[in-house]
Design a protein around this motif. Sequence first.
Motif, PDB file in Angstrom:
ATOM      1  N   ILE A  72       0.842  -1.211   0.000  1.00  0.00           N
ATOM      2  CA  ILE A  72       0.000   0.000   0.000  1.00  0.00           C
ATOM      3  C   ILE A  72       0.871   1.253   0.000  1.00  0.00           C
ATOM      4  CG2 ILE A  72      -1.783   1.265   1.255  1.00  0.00           C
ATOM      5  CD1 ILE A  72      -2.658  -1.401   2.473  1.00  0.00           C
ATOM      6  N   PRO A  73       0.734   2.117  -1.005  1.00  0.00           N
ATOM      7  CA  PRO A  73       1.502   3.375  -1.023  1.00  0.00           C
ATOM      8  C   PRO A  73       1.105   4.273   0.157  1.00  0.00           C
ATOM      9  CG  PRO A  73       0.497   2.924  -3.172  1.00  0.00           C
ATOM     10  CD  PRO A  73      -0.111   1.970  -2.203  1.00  0.00           C
ATOM     11  N   ASP A  74       2.088   4.930   0.733  1.00  0.00           N
ATOM     12  CA  ASP A  74       1.823   5.839   1.858  1.00  0.00           C
ATOM     13  C   ASP A  74       0.806   6.909   1.502  1.00  0.00           C
ATOM     14  OD1 ASP A  74       3.589   4.470   3.438  1.00  0.00           O
ATOM     15  OD2 ASP A  74       5.278   5.821   3.076  1.00  0.00           O
ATOM     16  N   VAL A  75       0.795   7.300   0.226  1.00  0.00           N
ATOM     17  CA  VAL A  75      -0.087   8.388  -0.182  1.00  0.00           C
ATOM     18  C   VAL A  75      -1.556   8.019   0.024  1.00  0.00           C
ATOM     19  CG1 VAL A  75      -0.246   7.675  -2.614  1.00  0.00           C
ATOM     20  CG2 VAL A  75      -0.545  10.083  -2.005  1.00  0.00           C
ATOM     21  N   MET A  76      -1.889   6.727  -0.077  1.00  0.00           N
ATOM     22  CA  MET A  76      -3.284   6.318   0.138  1.00  0.00           C
ATOM     23  C   MET A  76      -3.693   6.543   1.593  1.00  0.00           C
ATOM     24  SD  MET A  76      -3.786   2.850  -2.133  1.00  0.00           S
ATOM     25  CE  MET A  76      -5.566   2.878  -1.910  1.00  0.00           C
ATOM     26  N   ILE A  77      -2.781   6.257   2.501  1.00  0.00           N
ATOM     27  CA  ILE A  77      -3.066   6.479   3.920  1.00  0.00           C
ATOM     28  C   ILE A  77      -3.125   7.968   4.218  1.00  0.00           C
ATOM     29  CG2 ILE A  77      -2.214   6.093   6.274  1.00  0.00           C
ATOM     30  CD1 ILE A  77      -0.914   3.494   5.149  1.00  0.00           C
ATOM     31  N   GLU A  78      -2.208   8.728   3.609  1.00  0.00           N
ATOM     32  CA  GLU A  78      -2.210  10.179   3.814  1.00  0.00           C
ATOM     33  C   GLU A  78      -3.505  10.801   3.279  1.00  0.00           C
ATOM     34  OE1 GLU A  78      -0.070  11.933   5.547  1.00  0.00           O
ATOM     35  OE2 GLU A  78       1.114  10.143   5.946  1.00  0.00           O
ATOM     36  N   ASN A  79      -3.996  10.286   2.159  1.00  0.00           N
ATOM     37  CA  ASN A  79      -5.259  10.786   1.606  1.00  0.00           C
ATOM     38  C   ASN A  79      -6.417  10.514   2.558  1.00  0.00           C
ATOM     39  OD1 ASN A  79      -3.986  11.672  -0.704  1.00  0.00           O
ATOM     40  ND2 ASN A  79      -4.554   9.903  -1.941  1.00  0.00           N
ATOM     41  N   GLN A  80      -6.418   9.336   3.183  1.00  0.00           N
ATOM     42  CA  GLN A  80      -7.466   8.997   4.146  1.00  0.00           C
ATOM     43  C   GLN A  80      -7.367   9.882   5.380  1.00  0.00           C
ATOM     44  OE1 GLN A  80     -10.038   6.997   3.767  1.00  0.00           O
ATOM     45  NE2 GLN A  80     -10.815   7.288   5.850  1.00  0.00           N
ATOM     46  N   ILE A  81      -6.158  10.176   5.818  1.00  0.00           N
ATOM     47  CA  ILE A  81      -5.970  11.089   6.952  1.00  0.00           C
ATOM     48  C   ILE A  81      -6.482  12.472   6.582  1.00  0.00           C
ATOM     49  CG2 ILE A  81      -4.271  12.234   8.421  1.00  0.00           C
ATOM     50  CD1 ILE A  81      -2.541   9.706   8.182  1.00  0.00           C
ATOM     51  N   ASP A  82      -6.190  12.916   5.363  1.00  0.00           N
ATOM     52  CA  ASP A  82      -6.698  14.210   4.887  1.00  0.00           C
ATOM     53  C   ASP A  82      -8.216  14.264   4.999  1.00  0.00           C
ATOM     54  OD1 ASP A  82      -4.168  15.059   4.277  1.00  0.00           O
ATOM     55  OD2 ASP A  82      -4.296  14.582   2.147  1.00  0.00           O
ATOM     56  N   TYR A  83      -8.849  13.162   4.603  1.00  0.00           N
ATOM     57  CA  TYR A  83     -10.312  13.097   4.650  1.00  0.00           C
ATOM     58  C   TYR A  83     -10.807  13.188   6.100  1.00  0.00           C
ATOM     59  CZ  TYR A  83     -14.999  11.077   4.454  1.00  0.00           C
ATOM     60  OH  TYR A  83     -16.350  10.868   4.618  1.00  0.00           O
ATOM     61  N   GLN A  84     -10.150  12.459   7.005  1.00  0.00           N
ATOM     62  CA  GLN A  84     -10.548  12.476   8.414  1.00  0.00           C
ATOM     63  C   GLN A  84     -10.409  13.887   9.007  1.00  0.00           C
ATOM     64  OE1 GLN A  84     -12.104   9.360   8.549  1.00  0.00           O
ATOM     65  NE2 GLN A  84     -11.216   9.086  10.551  1.00  0.00           N
ATOM     66  N   VAL A  85      -9.296  14.527   8.693  1.00  0.00           N
ATOM     67  CA  VAL A  85      -9.051  15.883   9.205  1.00  0.00           C
ATOM     68  C   VAL A  85     -10.088  16.854   8.649  1.00  0.00           C
ATOM     69  CG1 VAL A  85      -7.424  17.821   9.175  1.00  0.00           C
ATOM     70  CG2 VAL A  85      -6.586  15.508   9.586  1.00  0.00           C
ATOM     71  N   GLN A  86     -10.396  16.697   7.362  1.00  0.00           N
ATOM     72  CA  GLN A  86     -11.398  17.567   6.732  1.00  0.00           C
ATOM     73  C   GLN A  86     -12.769  17.394   7.377  1.00  0.00           C
ATOM     74  OE1 GLN A  86     -12.842  16.728   2.635  1.00  0.00           O
ATOM     75  NE2 GLN A  86     -12.068  18.751   2.117  1.00  0.00           N
ATOM     76  N   GLN A  87     -13.143  16.145   7.655  1.00  0.00           N
ATOM     77  CA  GLN A  87     -14.424  15.886   8.306  1.00  0.00           C
ATOM     78  C   GLN A  87     -14.484  16.528   9.690  1.00  0.00           C
ATOM     79  OE1 GLN A  87     -16.032  14.909   5.362  1.00  0.00           O
ATOM     80  NE2 GLN A  87     -17.310  13.974   6.921  1.00  0.00           N
TER      81      GLN A  87
END
Length: 491
Positions: free
Chosen positions: A301-316
Amino acid sequence: MTAKLEKLDGNKVKLEITVSGDQFEEGIQKAYQKLKGKFNIPGFRKGKAPRGIVENFYGPQVFYEDALDEIIPEAYRAAVEENKLDVVSRPEYDVLSIDKKDGVVLTAEVFVKPEVKLGKYEGLKVKKPVEKIAAKDVDAEVEKTREQNARWVEVDRAAKDGDTVIVDFLGSVDGVPFEGGEAKEQSLVLGEGRFIPGFEEQIVGMKAGEQRDINVKFPEGYTPELAGKDAVFAITMHTVKEKELPELDDDFAQDVSEFDTLAEYKKDIKKKMQERADMKAKAEMENQLLTAIADDIKADIPDVMIENQIDYQVQQMSYQLMYQGMKLEDYLQYIGMTMDDLRNEYREGSAQQVKMRLAVEALLDKLKIDPTEKDIEAKYEELAKAENKTVQEYKDMMGAQELDYFKDRVAMEQLFDYLVSKAEVQEVDAKAWEKEQAEKAKKESEKKETKKATAKKPAAKKETAKTAEKTAEKKPAAKKTAAKKETTKKA
């Protein structure tokens, strides 16, 4: 446009894209049309100079950079579609060559969704927390409705806990009234503990029309002006009211529901409570299954996929705080947390979310689950019936955005129905299960807190340095790309 694909390490690919001279010419013309109003050429009104004149005056490459902005996104999208790539990051562009006749050659490096190898997904052991709704559960639910429909009636007796009283009060410290210590016709429910300790307790026993001085001590954690001080409140009791609950009979059932009798009303409550309990049990099983399947997959799993999910959590979280009138930055400052701290808090959960999503997608593909129009319409009818609506009324209620994802929802239900049907299900008591899960969550939380508290500073610095090192490793590549773009700009 042509594109060559090269696979790099870590689920990263490089696309070498060639844009023809004709396509580049179209980009230049579009750039000229957008920018011509900015050029002031002697002998021409502003914005009226022909493109050739502008290019002679400023140089033939004057529109190149903006032309690239016109052609690159479309060329990249076409290359992605041509190679059927499932992209999970933004592309990093590097322009290799520009020629008005031969066109443009550029590269785009991007991360793609990893290949997933599923582990075991049939015959998994899961626990089903079963709850059988009893008569006492129904009675408790009915009692809640009674409380909600209670009325307050004035009584001629001494006040007691549970009563609502209307009082005037005036507070003073050393005989001097203090700010905020006075109120007229204040409504107060005795026993709720809304006021400072000792206040409500000393009002108990007062009757309407009675006056009384009560002595209290402000808590140490109160406002600095009053913390820890002794105070006197002069109380005047105006009204004492007690809660009057409606009678449990057929009339009550008719007032609060569409049923004619109390028996029918209770039967409906039991049915709905059982449905909710069954749905909760199903959701618990699905979560166990998906967690087990996700933990057993193999994927780089590329780190960017996890970072994108974190971005989503922070945005929410930011949106939720916004609704409460607070900015995320202010909230973090208030609780003493940095943005990096917040992102690290989300990291473990986000990684699990990504694994679950990849597992679901792999399962849907493996099991060839693709709901038909008939499946979708049948689900609409089922849900509409449960809401006592027509299918169209239900669709109108859902809204366009939810309708777009409805096929995915049906696919997920079909997937979990299959997984549950293939699982080894053990029924357990729901209350015991909830207690077990609560204790487990508590231990995990305590374990994390202990780990944070005992973490050594040198280790933290080492990790920070490691992170900085990784960041530093990435910077030269970024500078190289930026430098090439700058060279292109000056060409």
